[in-house]
Design an enzyme around this catalytic site. Structure first.
Site, PDB file in Angstrom:
ATOM      1  N   LYS A  24       0.838  -1.207   0.000  1.00  0.00           N
ATOM      2  CA  LYS A  24       0.000   0.000   0.000  1.00  0.00           C
ATOM      3  C   LYS A  24       0.870   1.252   0.000  1.00  0.00           C
ATOM      4  O   LYS A  24       0.610   2.210  -0.735  1.00  0.00           O
ATOM      5  CB  LYS A  24      -0.942  -0.032   1.212  1.00  0.00           C
ATOM      6  CG  LYS A  24      -1.884   1.161   1.311  1.00  0.00           C
ATOM      7  CD  LYS A  24      -3.232   0.896   0.685  1.00  0.00           C
ATOM      8  CE  LYS A  24      -4.026   2.178   0.452  1.00  0.00           C
ATOM      9  NZ  LYS A  24      -5.320   2.215   1.088  1.00  0.00           N
ATOM     10  N   GLU A  39      -4.816   8.517  -7.172  1.00  0.00           N
ATOM     11  CA  GLU A  39      -5.470   7.522  -8.024  1.00  0.00           C
ATOM     12  C   GLU A  39      -5.606   7.968  -9.473  1.00  0.00           C
ATOM     13  O   GLU A  39      -6.632   7.786 -10.115  1.00  0.00           O
ATOM     14  CB  GLU A  39      -6.852   7.157  -7.445  1.00  0.00           C
ATOM     15  CG  GLU A  39      -7.271   5.757  -7.832  1.00  0.00           C
ATOM     16  CD  GLU A  39      -8.561   5.288  -7.160  1.00  0.00           C
ATOM     17  OE1 GLU A  39      -8.608   5.315  -5.914  1.00  0.00           O
ATOM     18  OE2 GLU A  39      -9.480   4.906  -7.869  1.00  0.00           O
ATOM     19  N   ASN A  70      -8.213  -1.285  -6.428  1.00  0.00           N
ATOM     20  CA  ASN A  70      -9.656  -1.506  -6.548  1.00  0.00           C
ATOM     21  C   ASN A  70     -10.001  -2.881  -7.110  1.00  0.00           C
ATOM     22  O   ASN A  70     -11.146  -3.120  -7.476  1.00  0.00           O
ATOM     23  CB  ASN A  70     -10.278  -0.412  -7.438  1.00  0.00           C
ATOM     24  CG  ASN A  70     -10.183   0.947  -6.783  1.00  0.00           C
ATOM     25  OD1 ASN A  70     -10.182   1.050  -5.556  1.00  0.00           O
ATOM     26  ND2 ASN A  70     -10.078   1.991  -7.575  1.00  0.00           N
ATOM     27  N   HIS A  78     -13.358  -4.469  -6.404  1.00  0.00           N
ATOM     28  CA  HIS A  78     -14.253  -3.438  -5.877  1.00  0.00           C
ATOM     29  C   HIS A  78     -15.362  -3.050  -6.854  1.00  0.00           C
ATOM     30  O   HIS A  78     -16.398  -2.528  -6.422  1.00  0.00           O
ATOM     31  CB  HIS A  78     -13.455  -2.191  -5.473  1.00  0.00           C
ATOM     32  CG  HIS A  78     -12.681  -2.375  -4.190  1.00  0.00           C
ATOM     33  ND1 HIS A  78     -11.714  -3.348  -4.046  1.00  0.00           N
ATOM     34  CD2 HIS A  78     -12.748  -1.732  -2.991  1.00  0.00           C
ATOM     35  CE1 HIS A  78     -11.214  -3.283  -2.814  1.00  0.00           C
ATOM     36  NE2 HIS A  78     -11.820  -2.313  -2.155  1.00  0.00           N
ATOM     37  N   HIS A  83     -18.639  -3.235  -4.923  1.00  0.00           N
ATOM     38  CA  HIS A  83     -19.455  -2.069  -4.570  1.00  0.00           C
ATOM     39  C   HIS A  83     -20.897  -2.257  -5.029  1.00  0.00           C
ATOM     40  O   HIS A  83     -21.840  -1.869  -4.329  1.00  0.00           O
ATOM     41  CB  HIS A  83     -18.878  -0.798  -5.206  1.00  0.00           C
ATOM     42  CG  HIS A  83     -17.748  -0.216  -4.415  1.00  0.00           C
ATOM     43  ND1 HIS A  83     -16.841   0.678  -4.951  1.00  0.00           N
ATOM     44  CD2 HIS A  83     -17.366  -0.390  -3.127  1.00  0.00           C
ATOM     45  CE1 HIS A  83     -15.955   1.013  -4.024  1.00  0.00           C
ATOM     46  NE2 HIS A  83     -16.251   0.375  -2.907  1.00  0.00           N
ATOM     47  N   HIS A  89     -17.626  -5.021   3.973  1.00  0.00           N
ATOM     48  CA  HIS A  89     -16.947  -4.545   2.762  1.00  0.00           C
ATOM     49  C   HIS A  89     -15.997  -5.609   2.199  1.00  0.00           C
ATOM     50  O   HIS A  89     -16.013  -5.908   0.992  1.00  0.00           O
ATOM     51  CB  HIS A  89     -16.209  -3.239   3.073  1.00  0.00           C
ATOM     52  CG  HIS A  89     -15.373  -2.761   1.933  1.00  0.00           C
ATOM     53  ND1 HIS A  89     -15.930  -2.312   0.751  1.00  0.00           N
ATOM     54  CD2 HIS A  89     -14.026  -2.690   1.760  1.00  0.00           C
ATOM     55  CE1 HIS A  89     -14.957  -1.976  -0.090  1.00  0.00           C
ATOM     56  NE2 HIS A  89     -13.796  -2.193   0.502  1.00  0.00           N
TER      57      HIS A  89
HETATM   58  N1  GLY Z   1      -8.791   1.513  -0.611  1.00  0.00           N
HETATM   59  C1  GLY Z   1      -8.217   1.829  -1.873  1.00  0.00           C
HETATM   60  C2  GLY Z   1      -7.258   2.963  -1.821  1.00  0.00           C
HETATM   61  O1  GLY Z   1      -6.851   3.364  -0.751  1.00  0.00           O
HETATM   62  O2  GLY Z   1      -6.923   3.502  -2.841  1.00  0.00           O
END
Ligand code: GLY
Length: 357
Positions: free
Chosen positions: A223, A233, A241, A244, A248, A261
């Site tokens: 991360k 992003e 994602n 996601h 979502h 989630h």
């Molecule tokens: N949860 C995805 C991000 O932090 O970009």
């Protein structure tokens, strides 16, 4: 214990993974800080607050409570907390400590982003999902009726303090929901992490220290690396994602009340993995290996009554906010993904139908 540097244009900070770090919370409050506000929920504070209180024994502070729950992740509770902060003497020198799960991290961070046009926040995540995802990277915000996280800000923390020991009291369902985000990290960028999750299932589920510490550290490393390359992003961060897009849609279709989630992301990862196979970019063997691992950390709640057409309808509706295109993060092999647009509706439907069976 490891510490990972996050370097963004906004600021540079450390995400520290260390058993017992909560006992050193006071060390991360700058000497020049004014009022200290701990933002948490009653539930989290009841379970974890005593240690934080002990660490803050010599630091005057005030504890502020959020209501908790996705349905309360709205702007109104933050306005109420901001009023309390002003009445308690809060000013531009104040600092927020966001102490809790992902919702607290998102809301506490957003409160700090807005209060007096921005004050520092220290993130102390207390769920696995928050430790490996929500608390790192500066995404903060709340929901609107129209959808999740539709108002918010990128507000990077001063530090992220990750204490794996807090997971010992986390309900098992929440822990496993966090593990799905860890699987996500393995699929998008770390065959090593994927292997750890495959080979040490028993240790991971029993919270064996070395296994848990390693899976958190590797997820946070990924991360930190991704956010450092792309804070807002514009490109690379989109790989986070994975799972996601459909996830979502599943959460929205079930009014955010049936799946956690991470569980919705688990379903979304399986659907995306099948789309990748149907599109010929992922081998059947890799698809099976990814889905087997997701299933190994399941089950997710039953999917009865959910219609593939409705999920597709929600994706199409989302197109409006994505300049007319649905984006999928699709695996090419374990540890590598690509962002794809223009997947045809029939392929999406087939993939979702296959996973609903
Ligand atoms: N949860 C995805 C991000 O932090 O970009």
């Amino acid at each position: 214990m490891p510490s990972f540097e996050v370097r963004t244009p906004q600021c540079v900070y450390q995400a520290i993974v260390e058993r017992g770090i909560i006992d050193r919370l006071h060390e991360f409050i700058p000497a020049k800080a004014g009022s200290v506000f701990v933002v948490t929920t009653q539930d989290v504070w009841q379970h974890q607050g005593a240690r934080a209180e002990k660490a803050l024994a010599d630091v005057p502070h005030r504890v502020l409570y959020l209501p908790g729950g996705e349905e309360n992740k709205r702007l109104a509770p933050l306005e109420a907390l901001a009023e309390q902060m002003v009445r308690a003497g809060g000013d531009r020198s104040s600092i927020v400590i966001a102490f809790g799960g992902g919702i607290v991290n998102d809301m506490g961070g957003f409160l700090a982003a807005m209060f007096m046009r921005g004050i520092p926040v220290v993130q102390v995540p207390t769920t696995l999902l928050a430790q490996v995802d929500a608390a790192v990277g500066g995404k903060t915000g709340v929901n609107l009726v129209a959808g999740k996280n539709l108002i918010g800000a990128f507000h990077q923390p001063q530090a992220v303090l990750i204490d794996p020991g807090v997971l010992d009291t986390l309900p098992s369902r929440e822990y496993r929901a966090g593990l799905f985000e860890v699987i996500k990290c393995g699929v998008i960028r770390s065959p090593r992490l994927f292997e750890l999750l495959e080979h040490r299932v028993h240790d991971v589920l029993r919270l064996t220290h070395d296994a848990v510490d390693e899976l958190i550290s590797e997820s946070v490393r990924i991360k930190a690396e991704v956010v450092s390359a792309d804070e807002k992003e514009g490109g690379l961060r989109r790989i986070l994602n994975f799972g996601h897009t459909v996830g979502h849609a599943l959460e929205a279709e079930t009014a955010y009340s049936r799946f956690l989630h991470g569980e919705a992301v688990a379903f979304g990862m399986k659907a995306a993995t099948r789309i990748a196979e149907l599109n010929g970019i992922l081998s059947r063997a890799d698809r099976k290996q990814i889905c087997d691992l997701v299933n190994r950390y399941g089950p997710i709640p039953p999917l009865h009554g959910i219609r593939a057409e409705n999920l597709l309808g929600r994706l199409i509706h989302d197109k409006k906010t994505l300049r007319g295109k649905v984006h999928f993060v699709l695996p090419e092999r374990i540890g590598e993904v690509r962002v794809v647009t223009g997947v045809d509706d029939d392929t999406i439907l087939s993939a979702i139908r296959a996973e609903l069976l």
